[in-house]
Enzyme design. Structure first.
Site, PDB file in Angstrom:
ATOM      1  N   SER A   1       0.833  -1.219   0.000  1.00  0.00           N
ATOM      2  CA  SER A   1       0.000   0.000   0.000  1.00  0.00           C
ATOM      3  C   SER A   1       0.857   1.254   0.000  1.00  0.00           C
ATOM      4  O   SER A   1       2.051   1.195   0.275  1.00  0.00           O
ATOM      5  CB  SER A   1      -0.872   0.057   1.248  1.00  0.00           C
ATOM      6  OG  SER A   1      -1.625  -1.099   1.387  1.00  0.00           O
TER       7      SER A   1
HETATM    8  N1  SAH Z   1       1.128  -5.661   4.286  1.00  0.00           N
HETATM    9  C1  SAH Z   1       1.834  -5.984   3.068  1.00  0.00           C
HETATM   10  C2  SAH Z   1       0.982  -5.830   1.848  1.00  0.00           C
HETATM   11  C3  SAH Z   1       0.470  -7.114   1.487  1.00  0.00           C
HETATM   12  S1  SAH Z   1      -0.472  -7.247   0.020  1.00  0.00           S
HETATM   13  C4  SAH Z   1       3.070  -5.130   2.927  1.00  0.00           C
HETATM   14  O1  SAH Z   1       3.311  -4.273   3.760  1.00  0.00           O
HETATM   15  O2  SAH Z   1       3.815  -5.378   1.992  1.00  0.00           O
HETATM   16  C5  SAH Z   1      -1.536  -8.516   0.603  1.00  0.00           C
HETATM   17  C6  SAH Z   1      -0.859  -9.819   0.932  1.00  0.00           C
HETATM   18  O3  SAH Z   1      -1.854 -10.704   1.441  1.00  0.00           O
HETATM   19  C7  SAH Z   1      -0.238 -10.514  -0.271  1.00  0.00           C
HETATM   20  O4  SAH Z   1       1.090 -10.800  -0.004  1.00  0.00           O
HETATM   21  C8  SAH Z   1      -1.076 -11.790  -0.408  1.00  0.00           C
HETATM   22  O5  SAH Z   1      -0.351 -12.895  -0.884  1.00  0.00           O
HETATM   23  C9  SAH Z   1      -1.562 -11.994   1.006  1.00  0.00           C
HETATM   24  N2  SAH Z   1      -2.755 -12.823   1.150  1.00  0.00           N
HETATM   25  C10 SAH Z   1      -3.876 -12.829   0.395  1.00  0.00           C
HETATM   26  N3  SAH Z   1      -4.773 -13.709   0.869  1.00  0.00           N
HETATM   27  C11 SAH Z   1      -4.197 -14.282   1.966  1.00  0.00           C
HETATM   28  C12 SAH Z   1      -4.615 -15.282   2.904  1.00  0.00           C
HETATM   29  N4  SAH Z   1      -5.796 -15.862   2.826  1.00  0.00           N
HETATM   30  N5  SAH Z   1      -3.763 -15.623   3.881  1.00  0.00           N
HETATM   31  C13 SAH Z   1      -2.548 -15.039   4.002  1.00  0.00           C
HETATM   32  N6  SAH Z   1      -2.093 -14.089   3.157  1.00  0.00           N
HETATM   33  C14 SAH Z   1      -2.913 -13.721   2.143  1.00  0.00           C
END
Ligand code: SAH
Length: 193
Positions: free
Chosen positions: A42
């Site tokens: 984000s």
């Molecule tokens: N907070 C992160 C942004 C992550 S983007 C940062 O600072 O970089 C969202 C993330 O959620 C992705 O890496 C994706 O693979 C993960 N994600 C999506 N569905 C998920 C689930 N059910 N369990 C765990 N991770 C998940």
């Protein structure tokens, strides 16, 4: 929580450290960036805002769903006792772990798996941060929130969601407040998309 300390740490943390080489030039701009595998980090101001909403205390045990690059994880881990973070994409987990270990954090616990189930064995959590968009509030996450706990989670359709601030009162009832519109990648899983 100490908002000034949070802001100071936020400004000191180099986002480029959490990004692939190809994105380094963009790291200082306040917009979302790709982290591979169709996922995004984000914009920094939204990470800051979501962290402020959680109102962290040093004694807290926090669950994070969607480790991604590990950027948000670092900001949580700096201000609480323990962070339990779950990521479904193995490669992202490995990269994030390496980066966060490199910063010397000893209070981050990693798991590869479907975060819509939360992390039952470690529950309850004082705070829960979800950084992928849910279609609805996953039941497991709501039940793993401690009384008096708070959760921040984007809920809505693919491509457009509202940021929800969920609070569980001492009696165990949930209070939900819908805040700003946001655009997160989908929470993919059993109780997600
Ligand atoms: N907070 C992160 C942004 C992550 S983007 C940062 O600072 O970089 C969202 C993330 O959620 C992705 O890496 C994706 O693979 C993960 N994600 C999506 N569905 C998920 C689930 N059910 N369990 C765990 N991770 C998940």
């Amino acid at each position: 929580m100490d908002k000034e300390a949070l802001k100071k740490y936020f400004l000191s943390l180099d986002r480029a450290y959490f990004l692939d080489e190809s994105q380094h030039k963009e790291a200082a701009f306040d917009h979302p960036l790709p982290i591979g595998f169709g996922q995004t980090i984000s914009q920094p101001t939204l990470v800051l805002k979501m962290t402020e909403l959680l109102d962290l205390e040093k004694s807290h045990k926090v669950l994070e769903i969607g480790t991604g690059s590990g950027y948000q994880t670092a900001i949580l881990a700096q201000f609480v006792k323990e962070v339990y973070t779950v990521e479904r994409i193995e490669e992202l987990y490995h990269k994030a772990k390496k980066r966060l270990d490199g910063l010397g954090f000893k209070n981050i616990h990693f798991k590869i798996g479907d975060g819509t189930y939360g992390w039952e064995e470690k529950a309850p959590f004082d705070r829960i941060m979800v950084t992928a968009a849910a279609v609805r509030l996953p039941k497991a996450l709501a039940s793993q929130l401690a009384p008096g706990g708070k959760m921040v989670i984007p809920v809505g359709e693919e491509g457009l969601q509202r940021l929800f601030l969920v609070e569980k009162d001492k009696e165990g009832y949930l209070h939900v407040e819908a805040l700003e519109w946001v655009r997160f990648v989908s929470l993919v899983g059993e109780d997600g998309f």
